[in-house]
Enzyme design. Structure first.
Site, mmCIF file in Angstrom:
data_model
loop_
_atom_site.group_PDB
_atom_site.id
_atom_site.type_symbol
_atom_site.label_atom_id
_atom_site.label_comp_id
_atom_site.label_asym_id
_atom_site.label_seq_id
_atom_site.Cartn_x
_atom_site.Cartn_y
_atom_site.Cartn_z
ATOM 1 N N LYS A 193 -15.811 1.923 12.418
ATOM 2 C CA LYS A 193 -15.203 2.789 13.443
ATOM 3 C C LYS A 193 -15.970 2.547 14.736
ATOM 4 O O LYS A 193 -17.184 2.746 14.791
ATOM 5 C CB LYS A 193 -15.332 4.261 13.060
ATOM 6 C CG LYS A 193 -14.307 4.712 12.056
ATOM 7 C CD LYS A 193 -14.368 6.198 11.809
ATOM 8 C CE LYS A 193 -13.330 6.583 10.767
ATOM 9 N NZ LYS A 193 -13.432 5.805 9.511
ATOM 10 N N ASP A 215 -11.330 0.163 11.812
ATOM 11 C CA ASP A 215 -10.564 1.373 11.525
ATOM 12 C C ASP A 215 -9.870 1.835 12.802
ATOM 13 O O ASP A 215 -10.305 1.506 13.901
ATOM 14 C CB ASP A 215 -11.508 2.501 11.071
ATOM 15 C CG ASP A 215 -11.945 2.342 9.620
ATOM 16 O OD1 ASP A 215 -11.341 1.538 8.896
ATOM 17 O OD2 ASP A 215 -12.900 3.037 9.222
ATOM 18 N N MET A 216 -8.808 2.627 12.650
ATOM 19 C CA MET A 216 -8.142 3.178 13.829
ATOM 20 C C MET A 216 -8.370 4.692 13.854
ATOM 21 O O MET A 216 -8.158 5.371 12.857
ATOM 22 C CB MET A 216 -6.644 2.856 13.778
ATOM 23 C CG MET A 216 -5.939 3.082 15.085
ATOM 24 S SD MET A 216 -6.634 2.135 16.457
ATOM 25 C CE MET A 216 -5.749 0.571 16.318
ATOM 26 N N ARG A 244 -4.015 -3.809 8.450
ATOM 27 C CA ARG A 244 -4.000 -2.751 7.432
ATOM 28 C C ARG A 244 -3.054 -1.659 7.920
ATOM 29 O O ARG A 244 -3.314 -1.012 8.929
ATOM 30 C CB ARG A 244 -5.419 -2.186 7.286
ATOM 31 C CG ARG A 244 -5.522 -0.982 6.377
ATOM 32 C CD ARG A 244 -6.968 -0.492 6.293
ATOM 33 N NE ARG A 244 -7.812 -1.477 5.661
ATOM 34 C CZ ARG A 244 -9.160 -1.538 5.823
ATOM 35 N NH1 ARG A 244 -9.767 -0.660 6.586
ATOM 36 N NH2 ARG A 244 -9.857 -2.457 5.204
ATOM 37 N N LYS A 269 -0.514 5.440 6.942
ATOM 38 C CA LYS A 269 0.373 6.432 7.559
ATOM 39 C C LYS A 269 -0.272 7.035 8.801
ATOM 40 O O LYS A 269 0.392 7.310 9.787
ATOM 41 C CB LYS A 269 0.694 7.546 6.551
ATOM 42 C CG LYS A 269 1.620 7.105 5.433
ATOM 43 C CD LYS A 269 2.090 8.284 4.600
ATOM 44 C CE LYS A 269 2.918 7.814 3.418
ATOM 45 N NZ LYS A 269 3.383 8.927 2.555
ATOM 46 N N GLY A 270 -1.589 7.282 8.754
ATOM 47 C CA GLY A 270 -2.292 7.920 9.886
ATOM 48 C C GLY A 270 -2.845 9.262 9.459
ATOM 49 O O GLY A 270 -2.156 10.032 8.785
ATOM 50 N N HIS A 320 -1.283 5.403 -0.966
ATOM 51 C CA HIS A 320 -1.283 5.817 -2.382
ATOM 52 C C HIS A 320 0.113 6.249 -2.794
ATOM 53 O O HIS A 320 0.325 6.706 -3.909
ATOM 54 C CB HIS A 320 -2.247 6.990 -2.592
ATOM 55 C CG HIS A 320 -3.559 6.787 -1.916
ATOM 56 N ND1 HIS A 320 -3.796 7.201 -0.633
ATOM 57 C CD2 HIS A 320 -4.668 6.160 -2.336
ATOM 58 C CE1 HIS A 320 -5.025 6.846 -0.279
ATOM 59 N NE2 HIS A 320 -5.570 6.212 -1.287
ATOM 60 N N ARG A 351 -9.356 14.069 4.142
ATOM 61 C CA ARG A 351 -8.872 13.959 2.746
ATOM 62 C C ARG A 351 -8.336 15.311 2.266
ATOM 63 O O ARG A 351 -7.335 15.380 1.566
ATOM 64 C CB ARG A 351 -9.988 13.484 1.793
ATOM 65 C CG ARG A 351 -10.630 12.149 2.116
ATOM 66 C CD ARG A 351 -9.715 10.956 2.050
ATOM 67 N NE ARG A 351 -8.776 10.711 3.108
ATOM 68 C CZ ARG A 351 -9.039 10.130 4.291
ATOM 69 N NH1 ARG A 351 -10.234 9.716 4.576
ATOM 70 N NH2 ARG A 351 -8.085 9.944 5.179
HETATM 71 P P1 FDA Z 1 0.550 10.529 1.116
HETATM 72 O O1 FDA Z 1 -0.388 11.356 1.928
HETATM 73 O O2 FDA Z 1 1.989 10.870 1.151
HETATM 74 O O3 FDA Z 1 0.009 10.509 -0.363
HETATM 75 C C1 FDA Z 1 0.730 9.926 -1.441
HETATM 76 C C2 FDA Z 1 0.110 10.406 -2.751
HETATM 77 O O4 FDA Z 1 -1.235 9.943 -2.855
HETATM 78 C C3 FDA Z 1 -0.026 11.927 -2.856
HETATM 79 O O5 FDA Z 1 1.151 12.500 -3.349
HETATM 80 C C4 FDA Z 1 -1.208 12.071 -3.799
HETATM 81 O O6 FDA Z 1 -0.803 11.835 -5.128
HETATM 82 C C5 FDA Z 1 -2.093 10.941 -3.390
HETATM 83 N N1 FDA Z 1 -3.059 11.374 -2.348
HETATM 84 C C6 FDA Z 1 -2.996 11.095 -1.022
HETATM 85 N N2 FDA Z 1 -4.066 11.608 -0.381
HETATM 86 C C7 FDA Z 1 -4.808 12.236 -1.322
HETATM 87 C C8 FDA Z 1 -6.036 12.955 -1.273
HETATM 88 N N3 FDA Z 1 -6.716 13.115 -0.148
HETATM 89 N N4 FDA Z 1 -6.534 13.469 -2.433
HETATM 90 C C9 FDA Z 1 -5.869 13.274 -3.593
HETATM 91 N N5 FDA Z 1 -4.704 12.598 -3.705
HETATM 92 C C10 FDA Z 1 -4.173 12.086 -2.581
HETATM 93 N N6 FDA Z 1 -6.008 6.601 8.489
HETATM 94 C C11 FDA Z 1 -6.251 6.459 9.823
HETATM 95 O O7 FDA Z 1 -5.750 7.254 10.629
HETATM 96 N N7 FDA Z 1 -7.043 5.450 10.276
HETATM 97 C C12 FDA Z 1 -7.592 4.524 9.428
HETATM 98 O O8 FDA Z 1 -8.304 3.630 9.884
HETATM 99 C C13 FDA Z 1 -7.323 4.640 8.041
HETATM 100 N N8 FDA Z 1 -7.832 3.748 7.148
HETATM 101 C C14 FDA Z 1 -7.385 3.774 5.839
HETATM 102 C C15 FDA Z 1 -7.754 2.748 4.981
HETATM 103 C C16 FDA Z 1 -7.233 2.733 3.686
HETATM 104 C C17 FDA Z 1 -7.615 1.600 2.764
HETATM 105 C C18 FDA Z 1 -6.355 3.767 3.243
HETATM 106 C C19 FDA Z 1 -5.761 3.745 1.862
HETATM 107 C C20 FDA Z 1 -6.034 4.792 4.094
HETATM 108 C C21 FDA Z 1 -6.550 4.822 5.389
HETATM 109 N N9 FDA Z 1 -6.230 5.867 6.260
HETATM 110 C C22 FDA Z 1 -6.525 5.719 7.604
HETATM 111 C C23 FDA Z 1 -5.649 7.139 5.733
HETATM 112 C C24 FDA Z 1 -4.133 7.159 5.814
HETATM 113 O O9 FDA Z 1 -3.705 7.219 7.146
HETATM 114 C C25 FDA Z 1 -3.547 8.367 5.065
HETATM 115 O O10 FDA Z 1 -4.003 9.554 5.659
HETATM 116 C C26 FDA Z 1 -3.873 8.424 3.583
HETATM 117 O O11 FDA Z 1 -3.844 7.153 3.018
HETATM 118 C C27 FDA Z 1 -2.858 9.293 2.831
HETATM 119 O O12 FDA Z 1 -1.571 8.782 2.997
HETATM 120 P P2 FDA Z 1 -0.728 8.048 1.848
HETATM 121 O O13 FDA Z 1 -0.124 6.827 2.452
HETATM 122 O O14 FDA Z 1 -1.565 7.805 0.688
HETATM 123 O O15 FDA Z 1 0.486 9.005 1.552
#
Ligand code: FDA
Length: 317
Positions: free
Chosen positions: A106, A143-144, A193, A196-197, A236, A298
């Site tokens: 970051k 990272d963003m 990468r 969603k954000g 995820h 998280r």
């Molecule tokens: P969504 O939030 O819809 O989750 C889908 C499913 O995953 C949920 O139904 C649940 O089962 C599981 N899940 C998700 N979050 C959980 C949690 N906290 N605890 C338990 N279960 C959970 N963001 C950003 O703004 N800047 C960045 O640089 C990054 N970098 C980054 C790197 C990597 C490798 C990942 C995987 C994610 C990021 N993120 C990020 C975070 C991203 O923006 C987002 O907030 C999370 O990945 C959650 O979104 P999902 O796409 O998983 O979908």
């Protein structure tokens, strides 16, 4: 219109900026056990051991030394040194070669938010880390953070790529601008990468409804998969994982021309399943003492975590 879980999420992300709440959360005994789910530990050794475990189960890693928004030059230098130390430790384990384990940075933790010369300081620190990564045979991804830093981060990416063309960046599907940023970055050698954000963003720059963010994610995925770069599918969400796989098949991508990514502690069985079926799976593994901001994001992603946490905070004993 924003839905109820969206209101909860935004409220929580705003609380993340309050020092009083930070104090309360950091001192609550329940925090440690919940934090442990997402952060394997504070020390370098904790990070190395957890990374070894990922590698032993067929997963790759990207390591984040926790911290953000530092206004202290000494702290920014400390963060740079921590990255140099972890790269060296992972390299000694023989797990950095070929990019199997890389690092995520970051810029605000490296001094980007310092008044005056902040951007220059962060860029210089990032350069030193990139050089160490190059020596260890691995890569770096930026990272963003919130939308006010998007242009600066993409500017730093352009500068770093002149010397280290494998530096990657994160793009956030919730921002209106991201589909166009994906087009600009879907070129050969470009590692993107897509997530969603995770920040609280206003309606003027970002989609507010989950369904809109998901649709944007799919549009961005199509651009990246059809392009010539290296997409890193960071989610995820099972539906998006399957859409990504289907798009990769449709665009005739080899399995080593893109990868899936998830966060440490979230859906670990699914991480292993994806790796076992022969797809590349990388896990983002954070470590260090500065877990507060990361942890609050998280919690905000999952209302069930938040309710559990709040109940534990208010119950006695
Ligand atoms: P969504 O939030 O819809 O989750 C889908 C499913 O995953 C949920 O139904 C649940 O089962 C599981 N899940 C998700 N979050 C959980 C949690 N906290 N605890 C338990 N279960 C959970 N963001 C950003 O703004 N800047 C960045 O640089 C990054 N970098 C980054 C790197 C990597 C490798 C990942 C995987 C994610 C990021 N993120 C990020 C975070 C991203 O923006 C987002 O907030 C999370 O990945 C959650 O979104 P999902 O796409 O998983 O979908």
């Amino acid at each position: 219109m924003i839905d109820a879980s969206g209101v909860l999420r935004q409220g929580l992300l705003q609380l993340a900026a309050s020092n009083r709440v930070r104090d309360l959360v950091e001192k609550a005994p329940v925090s440690r056990s919940l934090v442990h789910r997402y952060v394997p530990g504070a020390g370098l050794e904790d990070a190395v051991n957890a990374t070894r475990e990922l590698c032993d189960t067929g997963r790759m890693g990207t390591i984040d030394y926790l911290g953000e928004d530092t206004l202290d030059l000494g702290q920014a230098q400390h963060t740079r040194d921590a990255y140099l130390a972890i790269i060296s430790a992972l390299s000694e384990q023989g797990i950095t070669r070929g990019g199997k384990v890389e690092v995520s940075l970051k810029l605000s933790a490296l001094g980007g938010a310092l008044p005056g010369e902040g951007r220059k300081v962060a860029l210089e620190h990032a350069r030193e880390i990139c050089q160490a990564a190059a020596n260890a045979g691995t890569t770096v991804t930026l990272d963003m953070e919130d939308h006010t830093s998007t242009d600066a981060t993409l500017g730093a990416l352009r500068e770093l790529r002149q010397d280290f063309p494998w530096v990657g960046a994160v793009l956030q599907a919730y921002l209106y601008r991201t589909e166009s940023d994906c087009r600009a970055l879907a070129h050969e050698g470009s590692r993107v990468r897509l997530c969603k954000g995770a920040y609280s963003e206003p309606e003027s720059v970002a989609y507010q409804k989950r369904s809109e963010v998901d649709r944007s994610y799919v549009r961005c995925l199509k651009v990246l998969m059809e392009g010539d770069g290296y997409p890193m599918v960071a989610t995820h969400d099972p539906r998006l994982v399957e859409i990504a796989r289907a798009l990769a098949v449709r665009t005739r991508r080899e399995r080593d021309s893109y990868e899936f990514q998830m966060l440490y502690g979230i859906r670990p069985e699914e991480q292993r399943r994806i790796a076992e079926r022969g797809d590349q799976m990388r896990v983002y593994l954070p470590y260090g003492e500065e877990w507060y901001g990361y942890f609050m994001r998280r919690l905000a992603e999952r209302p069930a975590n938040l309710m559990f946490f709040l109940r534990s905070l208010t119950s006695k004993g």
